[in-house]
Design a protein around this motif. Structure first.
Motif, PDB file in Angstrom:
ATOM      1  N   LEU A 136       0.726  -1.330   0.014  1.00 55.58           N
ATOM      2  CA  LEU A 136      -0.002   0.025  -0.010  1.00 55.58           C
ATOM      3  C   LEU A 136       1.056   1.206   0.114  1.00 55.58           C
ATOM      4  N   GLY A 137       2.302   1.114  -0.022  1.00 53.82           N
ATOM      5  CA  GLY A 137       3.165   2.102  -0.335  1.00 53.82           C
ATOM      6  C   GLY A 137       3.462   3.182   1.195  1.00 53.82           C
ATOM      7  N   TYR A 138       3.350   2.339   2.262  1.00 55.15           N
ATOM      8  CA  TYR A 138       3.428   2.913   3.376  1.00 55.15           C
ATOM      9  C   TYR A 138       5.131   2.739   3.783  1.00 55.15           C
ATOM     10  N   GLU A 139       5.585   4.115   4.279  1.00 55.82           N
ATOM     11  CA  GLU A 139       7.077   4.048   4.433  1.00 55.82           C
ATOM     12  C   GLU A 139       7.419   3.146   5.621  1.00 55.82           C
ATOM     13  N   SER A 140       6.728   2.924   6.684  1.00 58.59           N
ATOM     14  CA  SER A 140       6.844   2.005   7.694  1.00 58.59           C
ATOM     15  C   SER A 140       5.390   1.212   8.274  1.00 58.59           C
ATOM     16  N   VAL A 141       5.673   0.172   8.764  1.00 58.62           N
ATOM     17  CA  VAL A 141       4.498  -0.595   9.245  1.00 58.62           C
ATOM     18  C   VAL A 141       3.924  -0.046  10.268  1.00 58.62           C
ATOM     19  N   SER A 142       4.615   0.771  11.172  1.00 58.45           N
ATOM     20  CA  SER A 142       3.990   1.501  12.369  1.00 58.45           C
ATOM     21  C   SER A 142       2.965   2.455  11.690  1.00 58.45           C
ATOM     22  N   SER A 143       3.001   3.225  10.718  1.00 57.43           N
ATOM     23  CA  SER A 143       2.390   4.300  10.134  1.00 57.43           C
ATOM     24  C   SER A 143       1.292   3.492   9.297  1.00 57.43           C
ATOM     25  N   PHE A 144       1.268   2.318   8.909  1.00 54.02           N
ATOM     26  CA  PHE A 144       0.180   1.525   8.384  1.00 54.02           C
ATOM     27  C   PHE A 144      -1.034   0.885   9.533  1.00 54.02           C
ATOM     28  N   ILE A 145      -0.217   0.505  10.516  1.00 53.63           N
ATOM     29  CA  ILE A 145      -1.109   0.068  11.894  1.00 53.63           C
ATOM     30  C   ILE A 145      -1.774   1.045  12.436  1.00 53.63           C
ATOM     31  N   SER A 146      -1.248   2.317  12.490  1.00 51.04           N
ATOM     32  CA  SER A 146      -2.053   3.561  13.016  1.00 51.04           C
ATOM     33  C   SER A 146      -3.066   3.829  12.208  1.00 51.04           C
ATOM     34  N   MET A 147      -2.980   3.880  10.759  1.00 50.43           N
ATOM     35  CA  MET A 147      -4.104   3.904   9.804  1.00 50.43           C
ATOM     36  C   MET A 147      -5.252   3.267  10.195  1.00 50.43           C
ATOM     37  N   PHE A 148      -4.999   2.003  10.299  1.00 53.51           N
ATOM     38  CA  PHE A 148      -5.900   0.676  10.326  1.00 53.51           C
ATOM     39  C   PHE A 148      -6.546   0.806  11.695  1.00 53.51           C
ATOM     40  N   ARG A 149      -5.781   1.142  12.809  1.00 49.03           N
ATOM     41  CA  ARG A 149      -6.227   1.243  13.891  1.00 49.03           C
ATOM     42  C   ARG A 149      -7.272   2.441  14.112  1.00 49.03           C
ATOM     43  N   LEU A 208     -10.535   0.982  12.026  1.00 47.66           N
ATOM     44  CA  LEU A 208     -11.249   0.042  12.344  1.00 47.66           C
ATOM     45  C   LEU A 208     -11.208  -0.174  13.805  1.00 47.66           C
ATOM     46  N   GLY A 209     -10.612   0.549  14.593  1.00 45.06           N
ATOM     47  CA  GLY A 209     -10.403   0.663  16.151  1.00 45.06           C
ATOM     48  C   GLY A 209      -9.750  -0.290  16.670  1.00 45.06           C
ATOM     49  N   THR A 210      -8.971  -1.182  15.698  1.00 50.19           N
ATOM     50  CA  THR A 210      -7.840  -2.386  16.144  1.00 50.19           C
ATOM     51  C   THR A 210      -6.646  -2.410  15.386  1.00 50.19           C
ATOM     52  N   SER A 211      -5.948  -3.212  15.745  1.00 46.70           N
ATOM     53  CA  SER A 211      -4.584  -3.500  14.809  1.00 46.70           C
ATOM     54  C   SER A 211      -5.062  -4.544  14.000  1.00 46.70           C
ATOM     55  N   PRO A 212      -4.234  -4.430  12.712  1.00 46.38           N
ATOM     56  CA  PRO A 212      -4.356  -5.499  11.746  1.00 46.38           C
ATOM     57  C   PRO A 212      -4.301  -6.950  12.270  1.00 46.38           C
ATOM     58  N   ALA A 213      -3.418  -7.041  13.386  1.00 49.92           N
ATOM     59  CA  ALA A 213      -3.180  -8.573  13.829  1.00 49.92           C
ATOM     60  C   ALA A 213      -4.254  -9.091  14.791  1.00 49.92           C
ATOM     61  N   ARG A 214      -4.819  -7.997  15.652  1.00 48.05           N
ATOM     62  CA  ARG A 214      -5.916  -8.194  16.317  1.00 48.05           C
ATOM     63  C   ARG A 214      -7.155  -8.337  15.544  1.00 48.05           C
ATOM     64  N   TYR A 215      -7.429  -7.823  14.459  1.00 48.38           N
ATOM     65  CA  TYR A 215      -8.470  -7.900  13.769  1.00 48.38           C
ATOM     66  C   TYR A 215      -8.666  -9.125  13.049  1.00 48.38           C
ATOM     67  N   ILE A 216      -7.673  -9.611  12.433  1.00 43.25           N
ATOM     68  CA  ILE A 216      -7.603 -11.045  11.724  1.00 43.25           C
ATOM     69  C   ILE A 216      -7.847 -12.183  12.743  1.00 43.25           C
ATOM     70  N   ARG A 217      -7.254 -11.822  14.078  1.00 42.33           N
ATOM     71  CA  ARG A 217      -7.376 -12.938  15.101  1.00 42.33           C
ATOM     72  C   ARG A 217      -8.598 -12.924  15.529  1.00 42.33           C
ATOM     73  N   ALA A 218      -9.422 -11.914  15.641  1.00 39.39           N
ATOM     74  CA  ALA A 218     -10.753 -11.667  16.123  1.00 39.39           C
ATOM     75  C   ALA A 218     -11.670 -12.231  14.819  1.00 39.39           C
ATOM     76  N   THR A 219     -11.463 -12.141  13.777  1.00 33.58           N
ATOM     77  CA  THR A 219     -12.268 -12.839  12.764  1.00 33.58           C
ATOM     78  C   THR A 219     -11.900 -14.165  12.056  1.00 33.58           C
ATOM     79  N   ALA A 220     -10.872 -14.647  12.782  1.00 33.11           N
ATOM     80  CA  ALA A 220     -10.293 -15.859  12.443  1.00 33.11           C
ATOM     81  C   ALA A 220     -11.217 -17.038  12.504  1.00 33.11           C
ATOM     82  N   MET A 221     -11.607 -17.931  11.748  1.00 33.67           N
ATOM     83  CA  MET A 221     -12.680 -19.040  11.931  1.00 33.67           C
ATOM     84  C   MET A 221     -11.941 -20.345  12.287  1.00 33.67           C
ATOM     85  N   PRO A 222     -12.241 -20.774  13.605  1.00 31.43           N
ATOM     86  CA  PRO A 222     -11.765 -22.170  14.010  1.00 31.43           C
ATOM     87  C   PRO A 222     -11.625 -23.225  12.870  1.00 31.43           C
ATOM     88  N   ALA A 223     -10.802 -24.099  12.976  1.00 29.82           N
ATOM     89  CA  ALA A 223     -10.697 -25.071  11.855  1.00 29.82           C
ATOM     90  C   ALA A 223     -11.987 -26.015  11.685  1.00 29.82           C
TER      91      ALA A 223
END
Length: 270
Positions: A234-247, A250-265
């Motif tokens: 997405l062209g972000y110079e740092s991961v932290s700036s992307f995480i800040s935009m995402f948070r 959507l009110g949460t970090s990318p990692a937490r968002y994916i964990r929260a929506t992950a489907m148990p096997a």
């Protein structure tokens, strides 16, 4: 190609039934699939059990991460693309059977809804009224009426100039051109472009581009891409700036968002 055609045929066969709600699951062997533009007589709920789905209608794009569903009213032309690791379910709702939205929207699906869809998809779809499956279908529709919505949506403008910009962003999500630069490319003043974007999308140019980035980010993350790779794409110079935009969006970090929506096997199996 054979699998795609088979899946499409199954969908239209279910569309012909008059039961209040019928369900279909597509297994792992039908991954990496795109369904061309089509319509259904019934309303359709497209559910991501694993990975994600991108649903495109005339005036917008909807992103469906795992644990969510996009509701498409009957008669609305749409196309669906399932991510390469996706498992997807469909629920077809007879017109008038439930008080569901008149417009496309993303629904947050409870574990009960997801389990009901899995169960009904394994049953005979031509069930008679008042049987056990009919009662379960009624519970499913009641629960869908109560499901909250999530704005995982990108409005697509109709004018030629904005479609040029939309195509440019789709082809290169890392494009960081300013609104002034885009205005020059489409032969408009910056002020006129700003007014046009606001009028057609209801968003400022910055909000519209950020929403586009969120859609792309959710798609990449749903496909298993790392947060770092997604930020770079997405062209972000740092991961932290992307995480800040995402948070902020959507009110949460990318990692937490994916964990929260992950489907148990166990729930991802059709």
């Amino acid at each position: 190609m054979h699998e795609t055609n088979h899946a499409t045929i199954e969908q239209f066969e279910l569309d012909r039934l008059d039961q209040p709600a019928v369900a279909l699951m597509l297994g792992a062997q039908r991954n990496d699939t795109e369904f061309p533009v089509h319509t259904h007589r019934k309303g359709q709920l497209v559910v991501a059990y694993h990975g994600g789905i991108v649903c495109t209608v005339e005036d917008g794009v909807w992103m469906v991460p795992s644990g969510f569903g996009v509701w498409i009213p009957g008669g609305v032309a749409h196309s669906n693309r399932v991510t390469a690791n996706g498992k997807v379910g469909f629920v077809f709702v007879e017109p008038g059977a439930a008080a569901l939205p008149q417009q496309c929207c993303t629904l947050v699906l409870s574990p009960l809804i997801l389990e009901l869809i899995l169960h009904l998809s394994a049953q005979a779809q031509d069930y008679p009224p008042a049987c056990a499956n009919a009662r379960l279908a009624s519970v499913l529709l009641e629960q869908l009426e109560l499901a909250p919505t999530e704005q995982l949506y990108l409005p697509l403008p109709a004018t030629a100039q904005l479609r040029v910009i939309a195509r440019g962003l789709a082809q290169d999500p890392s494009n960081r051109c300013t609104m002034a630069q885009w205005a020059r490319q489409v032969a408009m003043s910056e002020r006129s472009l700003a007014r046009l974007v606001k009028r057609e999308t209801g968003l400022t140019f910055g909000q519209w581009r950020k929403q586009w980035q969120i859609i792309v980010a959710l798609q990449n993350l749903a496909e298993g891409e790392s947060v770092q790779h997604t930020a770079e794409a997405l062209g972000y110079e740092s991961v932290s700036s992307f995480i800040s935009m995402f948070r902020k969006t959507l009110g949460t970090s990318p990692a937490r968002y994916i964990r929260a929506t992950a489907m148990p096997a166990s729930r991802a199996q059709p």
